[in-house]
Scaffold this active site. Sequence first.
Site, PDB file in Angstrom:
ATOM      1  CG  MET A  30      -1.909  -1.209   1.131  1.00 45.80           C
ATOM      2  SD  MET A  30      -3.448  -0.961   1.989  1.00 45.80           S
ATOM      3  CE  MET A  30      -2.853  -0.762   3.644  1.00 45.80           C
ATOM      4  N   GLY A  31       2.160   1.105  -0.338  1.00 43.43           N
ATOM      5  CA  GLY A  31       3.028   2.276  -0.454  1.00 43.43           C
ATOM      6  C   GLY A  31       3.537   2.767   0.892  1.00 43.43           C
ATOM      7  CG  LEU A  33       7.186   1.443  -0.992  1.00 38.49           C
ATOM      8  CD1 LEU A  33       7.926   1.074  -2.282  1.00 38.49           C
ATOM      9  CD2 LEU A  33       6.252   0.307  -0.581  1.00 38.49           C
ATOM     10  CG  HIS A  37       6.954  -1.976   2.041  1.00 41.38           C
ATOM     11  ND1 HIS A  37       6.885  -0.802   2.753  1.00 41.38           N
ATOM     12  CD2 HIS A  37       5.735  -2.556   2.157  1.00 41.38           C
ATOM     13  CE1 HIS A  37       5.664  -0.661   3.252  1.00 41.38           C
ATOM     14  NE2 HIS A  37       4.955  -1.710   2.921  1.00 41.38           N
ATOM     15  CD  GLN A  61      -5.995  -3.786   2.630  1.00 46.55           C
ATOM     16  OE1 GLN A  61      -5.886  -4.213   1.480  1.00 46.55           O
ATOM     17  NE2 GLN A  61      -5.018  -3.934   3.516  1.00 46.55           N
ATOM     18  CD  GLN A 149       7.580 -13.917  11.351  1.00 43.56           C
ATOM     19  OE1 GLN A 149       8.714 -14.224  10.995  1.00 43.56           O
ATOM     20  NE2 GLN A 149       7.244 -13.707  12.602  1.00 43.56           N
ATOM     21  CE  LYS A 150       3.876  -4.270  11.342  1.00 46.23           C
ATOM     22  NZ  LYS A 150       2.816  -3.923  10.388  1.00 46.23           N
ATOM     23  CB  SER A 188       4.350  -0.288  10.468  1.00 48.42           C
ATOM     24  OG  SER A 188       3.043   0.108  10.109  1.00 48.42           O
ATOM     25  CB  SER A 189       3.025   2.439   5.828  1.00 45.38           C
ATOM     26  OG  SER A 189       3.635   1.557   4.920  1.00 45.38           O
TER      27      SER A 189
END
Length: 280
Positions: A30-31, A33, A37, A61, A149-150, A188-189
């Site tokens: 979802m960018g 990055l 990623h 989602q 895996q996150k 995480s983004s």
Amino acid sequence: MIIFKQAGDLTGCIAQERKNGRKTGFVPTMGALHQGHLELVKQSRGENDFTVCSIFVNPTQFNNPDDFAHYPITLEKDIEQLLATGCDALFLPPVKEIYPPGHIKKHYELGRLESLLEGLHRPGHFQGVCEVVERLLDIVRPDRLYLGQKDLQQCMVLSRLLQLTGKDKEMELGIVPTVREADGLAMSSRNLRLDAAQRAKAPLLYQALRHIAGHYTSTPLDRLKAEAVKMLEDAGFAVDYVEIAEAESLEPLDAPSGKMVALVAATTGNIRLIDNVLLN
Ligand code: AMP
């Protein structure tokens, strides 16, 4: 790196790669990055001839409209990072390429996964994840799909999606270990949305999981979970869950048994973070 906006163009390009006997790896994102990623892209590059990354903030989602509205977008930087990592193609579709007029919503039979942990706390989330990933896989038709895996439960849900759709016969699933900041915070983004005070306490999720990992053989699991919840609540987090579960099914455990995983979801401000650690 070729940038595609039309599904048909990307499908055509990959069909040509396949004709030439070249394998394709696919990294859906979802960018916004980060290194997590990019590790997926690197693994794909190592195992395939052609690597495609997609950036699509999938509206279906998000169970929380505020989370969708504030999801970080850093497209220019994303493109720079993908170029530097040697990604071959970026798919950047507008919504109508993913959900064309007449797109019919399906229901995916995800079983218990949908009523546990993330499934329980984010109603509809995994249906939306399956919807977008099935569509992306139909467009890309990769030989290998790379996931982090996150988002362990998401990996399980998507493994189930591959079975449900028969795509498990066409492609392999590669799961890449969680990439962390130096202080342990899982990249995480959504970390981009943390202010300085929230960022300072965010590594507590990982510390709570490490606490469980360090004591699960000698301390009752209920007590450990309560201690982990207290660590987070004392710092002001709203805790959705701290769970110790069977790693293959994510069913909660009362006592140590087989392969295990500790998982956490907690919110600071209105930013919800998740993490997990395999225990053995
Ligand atoms: P997202 O953009 O958050 O949808 O993530 C896209 C993919 O990157 C998913 O398969 C995630 O599990 C994976 N991912 C996200 N963060 C990390 C991380 N810290 N380490 C490894 N993979 C990650």
